[in-house]
Every structure is written in C-alpha cells, then in structure tokens.
Enzyme design. Structure first.
Site, PDB file in Angstrom:
ATOM      1  N   LYS A  12      -3.153  -3.194  -2.880  1.00  0.00           N
ATOM      2  CA  LYS A  12      -2.648  -2.310  -1.821  1.00  0.00           C
ATOM      3  C   LYS A  12      -1.284  -1.763  -2.249  1.00  0.00           C
ATOM      4  CE  LYS A  12      -2.813  -2.654   3.221  1.00  0.00           C
ATOM      5  NZ  LYS A  12      -2.607  -3.616   4.322  1.00  0.00           N
TER       6      LYS A  12
HETATM    7  O1  G3P Z   1      -3.366  -2.717   8.533  1.00  0.00           O
HETATM    8  C1  G3P Z   1      -2.094  -2.306   8.880  1.00  0.00           C
HETATM    9  C2  G3P Z   1      -1.699  -2.984  10.114  1.00  0.00           C
HETATM   10  O2  G3P Z   1      -1.480  -4.345   9.870  1.00  0.00           O
HETATM   11  C3  G3P Z   1      -0.512  -2.428  10.788  1.00  0.00           C
HETATM   12  O3  G3P Z   1      -0.710  -2.712  12.111  1.00  0.00           O
HETATM   13  O4  G3P Z   1      -0.084  -3.090  14.420  1.00  0.00           O
HETATM   14  O5  G3P Z   1       1.579  -3.498  12.568  1.00  0.00           O
HETATM   15  O6  G3P Z   1       0.928  -1.184  13.189  1.00  0.00           O
HETATM   16  P1  G3P Z   1       0.506  -2.615  13.128  1.00  0.00           P
END
Ligand code: G3P
Length: 217
Positions: free
Chosen positions: A84
């Site tokens: 990633k």
């Molecule tokens: O896959 C990316 C994710 O972990 C980000 O999620 O909720 O931190 O915006 P969030």
C-alpha cells in the site's frame, strides 16, 4: 463485489472470516497503532496466515527508494501481501516499479479522479478512494467512486476500485451500486450487514408457529 475487512485486529479478522465471505484485509499505520505494542511484521504474518486473499500493508517512507526498500521487506512476509503506497508523486513512481516487477499495489489516500487515472496507468492493482473522509469535509465521496468507475470503463483499465473509509452499511450499499470492485469495511459495519428487524421478527414468528403446530417437539 469483494469484501475486505479494514483492521489490524486478529479477533475481528477471525470472526469476519468465519462468515465465509471475506476476500481480503486492509491495514494502515493508524489501525496497527490501535493494536498497541504489536510488531508490524509479526502481525502481518499472522493476518496472512488467516486470510488467503490480498492483505494490504502500508509503507511509511515518502521517498521512492525508501518505499521500494520497505516494499521489498513486506513482500517477503507472504505471497498475498499487497503493497500500500500513498497517492503522491513518489508513490506513483514506486507503484510503476513494483507493478512492473509483478507486485500487487494498493494506492491509498485517493481523493480525486485524476489521481485514480494516474495510478491505473502506473499499473496499480487497487485504488482506494476514501469516501468517509470526503463526506467529512462536505464533499460527495460516492461521486468520486462513480467518476472513477466511468473513467476506468471508458479506457478499459483493470485497476480495481477499492472503496475505503466506509463508515456505515449505507455507504457500502451505495458503493456497490456505484460499481466499486471491492469495499474495505470496518468490523462494526460488517457486523451490521446481515441485520434487519423484519428478519429477526419474521424468524421468531416462524419458530413460534412451528412449535404451536408441533406441540412438545
Ligand atoms: O481504509 C482506509 C480507512 O481505514 C480509513 O478510514 O474511517 O479512518 O477514514 P477512516
């Protein structure tokens, strides 16, 4: 649509895998940090042993040589490791090198369609548009998925759209309708995917009626 779980937590991964519909795992530095004092490489090895599908492991270098060095170490962990990388200039360059070398690459932190166009040209396996974070700043995260879908279909790009930063079951439904190839879903949302009050009350009634017509059984 493939369903990945977005977590670094082994119990969550095990429980999701037991449903029999889990296709992969995504992690990021913030999710790993939430796990406390775990060794990054050990945790990734454990995750790869649990799930045969792609497991995204994120680099933290921001320069191309650093990214490639980290990627080489991560690729030794297991064949299902997906590298990633952030969607920045050096990330794009590293993506091209890794993709040409046969690695699976997930380009993360994608917030606009042109980033998705470039990572597809660089051979990324996945692009990760962050829906929730766009919604958080008053933009339409789902429109980004629709735009990327259209661009990829126009030119036949094979890069898979991996809807990320999913916050609710509705996000997931809309991402599926918009044609995302994959969604990476937090455990809390996975748990709610099968729930409906009418399923619960309907089942309760079926069982009650069966017992009424079969007393004592
Ligand atoms: O896959 C990316 C994710 O972990 C980000 O999620 O909720 O931190 O915006 P969030």
């Amino acid at each position: 649509m493939k369903i990945f779980i977005d977590t670094g937590n082994l119990n969550e991964i095990k429980e999701a895998a037991e449903l029999g519909v889990l296709d992969g795992v995504t992690t990021n530095p913030s999710l790993i940090a939430k796990e406390g004092n775990v060794d990054f490489f050990t945790r990734l090895k454990e995750i790869c042993a649990l799930v045969p599908g792609p497991v995204s492991a994120e680099v933290v270098s921001t320069d191309k040589p650093g990214m490639l060095k980290e990627a080489a170490e991560l690729r030794k962990i297991a064949p299902n490791i997906t590298i990633k990388l952030p969607t920045i200039r050096t990330g794009l360059q590293a993506c091209k090198v890794l993709a040409d070398d046969g690695a699976k690459v997930n380009m993360t932190l994608c917030f606009q369609p042109l980033q998705a166009l470039l990572v597809a040209k660089a051979g990324a396996t996945f692009v990760s548009p962050f829906l929730g974070r766009l919604d958080d700043i008053g933009q339409d995260g789902m429109q980004l998925i629709r735009d990327i879908r259209k661009i990829y279909d126009n030119y036949g790009f094979k890069t898979q759209i991996l809807a990320a930063s999913i916050r609710s079951p509705l996000h997931l439904v809309e991402a599926a309708l918009a044609g995302a190839d994959v969604a990476t879903v937090p455990f809390a949302v996975i748990q709610r995917m099968l729930d409906h009050p009418l399923t619960e009350s309907g089942l309760k009634k079926f069982i009650e009626d069966w017992h009424k017509s079969h007393p004592g059984k």
